[in-house]
Write an enzyme that holds these catalytic residues in place. Structure first.
Site, mmCIF file in Angstrom:
data_model
loop_
_atom_site.group_PDB
_atom_site.id
_atom_site.type_symbol
_atom_site.label_atom_id
_atom_site.label_comp_id
_atom_site.label_asym_id
_atom_site.label_seq_id
_atom_site.Cartn_x
_atom_site.Cartn_y
_atom_site.Cartn_z
ATOM 1 N N LYS A 53 0.831 -1.208 0.000
ATOM 2 C CA LYS A 53 0.000 0.000 0.000
ATOM 3 C C LYS A 53 0.867 1.260 0.000
ATOM 4 C CE LYS A 53 -3.821 -2.417 2.181
ATOM 5 N NZ LYS A 53 -4.437 -2.859 3.450
ATOM 6 N N GLN A 97 -4.923 -1.666 9.709
ATOM 7 C CA GLN A 97 -4.736 -2.972 9.087
ATOM 8 C C GLN A 97 -5.269 -4.103 9.971
ATOM 9 O OE1 GLN A 97 -3.397 -3.539 5.928
ATOM 10 N NE2 GLN A 97 -4.031 -5.659 6.269
ATOM 11 N N ASP A 120 -11.557 2.512 3.954
ATOM 12 C CA ASP A 120 -11.954 1.106 3.834
ATOM 13 C C ASP A 120 -13.467 0.958 3.708
ATOM 14 O OD1 ASP A 120 -9.953 -0.773 3.618
ATOM 15 O OD2 ASP A 120 -9.519 -0.828 5.764
#
Length: 288
Positions: A53, A97, A120
Site C-alpha cells: 500500500k 490494518q 476502507d
C-alpha cells in the site's frame, strides 16, 4: 473455447495513471492527498500488505505514513492515535490494518475513525450510505470488482449476478453495488442447500468465501463472467483463488486470475478513495 483471462495488470495500470493525474492536480492546488496506515503487531502477511500500500501511494504521488505499533498497544492508545489523525488536515484517509490483536475490539476502533477519512468504508455511517445509494466511500474490493466489469465491457444492468459469500467486507457490499448497477442479485452462502443450482443461473458470478477451488465447472453457466475474489494459500504454498481456474475457464466467457487481478485492484480503489476524500475536503475548505 477458453475464457478471456481478464488482464488485471493492464486495468490497474490504466486506473492508476488516472489517479496520478488527479493527485498531481490536487497537489498543485496545495491539497496533496494523504493516507495513513496503522498496523498493530508483527503479522507477516499484514506487513506485506502495508508495504504494498505504501509503495502504491508513492507510485501515484499520494503522501503516506505507516505507523507500526507493538503487539501490546492498548485499545485506548490506538484510539487516541486515530483521534489525532481525524483532526490532522494532512491526512485524508485512515486505514487500520486487520487483523488486530485479540485484546483490541476492531469494531470499536473502526467506530472512532472519521467517516470522511474511512477509506476502507467500514464505518457504520459509510455502510449505511452504501445501503441507501448515497454518494461517498465505496468498499475497496467490491468497488474494484465493479471497475473490472465495467472496464472489460461487461453489461451489468439487467443481468443475473450471483455473489458467493456474505461477509461484511466483500459479500454484502458486493451485492449492494451490483444492485446499484441494476443487476438482479442473488447471494448464496454456507447455509444455501442448492448452491450449484443458483450459481448456474449467474450471468456474472462473484466468488468471495476463502475456500480454495470451491467453484468447479459444474457450478458455472456456459458463457458466464467469473470474478474470483478468493486468496488462499494451500499446503503447497501456491496462492490460489476460490475458483478452480483451469476447469472453469473452459466454461466461462471471461475469468479473473488469482493472483494478479482483484488483489491489485483492491489497493487501487484504496488510492481512489483517498484521492476522492482529499477532493471532498478541498471543496469543503473552499466553501467555508
Amino acid at each position: 473455447m477458453s475464457a478471456q483471462v481478464i488482464n488485471g495488470k493492464e486495468l490497474v495500470s490504466s486506473i492508476r495513471e488516472e489517479i496520478k493525474l488527479d493527485v498531481a492536480t490536487l497537489t498543485a492546488q496545495g491539497n496533496q492527498p494523504g493516507l495513513v496506515v496503522v498496523i498493530v503487531g508483527d503479522d507477516a502477511a499484514s506487513q506485506v500488505y502495508v508495504r504494498n500500500k505504501a509503495k502504491a501511494c508513492d507510485d501515484v504521488g499520494i503522501y503516506s505514513e505507516v505507523h507500526t505499533l507493538p503487539e501490546q498497544t492498548t485499545q485506548e492508545e490506538l484510539i487516541a492515535l486515530i483521534h489525532g489523525f481525524n483532526s490532522n488536515s494532512r491526512i485524508n484517509g485512515i486505514l487500520v490494518q486487520s487483523p488486530l490483536p485479540k485484546h483490541i475490539n476492531e469494531e470499536a476502533v473502526v467506530d472512532e475513525i472519521d467517516p470522511a477519512k474511512d477509506v476502507d468504508c467500514f464505518h457504520p455511517i459509510n455502510v449505511g450510505n452504501l445501503m441507501i445509494g448515497k454518494d461517498g466511500m465505496k468498499p475497496c474490493t467490491p468497488h474494484g470488482v465493479i471497475e473490472i466489469l465495467k472496464r472489460t465491457g461487461v453489461e451489468i444492468a439487467g443481468k443475473h449476478a450471483v455473489v458467493v459469500g456474505r461477509s461484511n467486507i466483500v459479500g454484502k457490499p458486493m451485492a449492494m453495488l451490483l444492485l446499484r448497477e441494476h443487476a438482479t442479485v442473488s447471494v448464496v452462502h454456507s447455509r444455501t442447500p442448492n448452491m450449484e443450482e443458483i450459481t448456474k443461473q449467474a450471468d456474472i458470478l462473484v466468488v468471495a468465501v476463502g475456500k480454495a477451488h470451491l467453484i468447479k465447472a459444474n457450478h458455472v453457466k456456459p458463457g458466464a463472467v467469473v470474478i474470483d475474489v478468493g486468496m488462499n494459500r494451500p499446503a503447497d504454498g501456491k496462492l490460489t483463488g476460490d475458483v478452480d481456474f483451469e476447469a472453469v475457464k473452459e466454461v466461462a466467457s471471461a475469468i479473473t486470475p488469482v493472483p494478479g487481478c482483484v488483489g491489485p485492484m483492491t489497493i487501487t480503489m484504496l488510492l481512489r478513495n483517498t484521492v476522492d476524500a482529499a477532493s471532498r475536503a478541498a471543496r469543503a475548505n473552499v466553501s467555508v
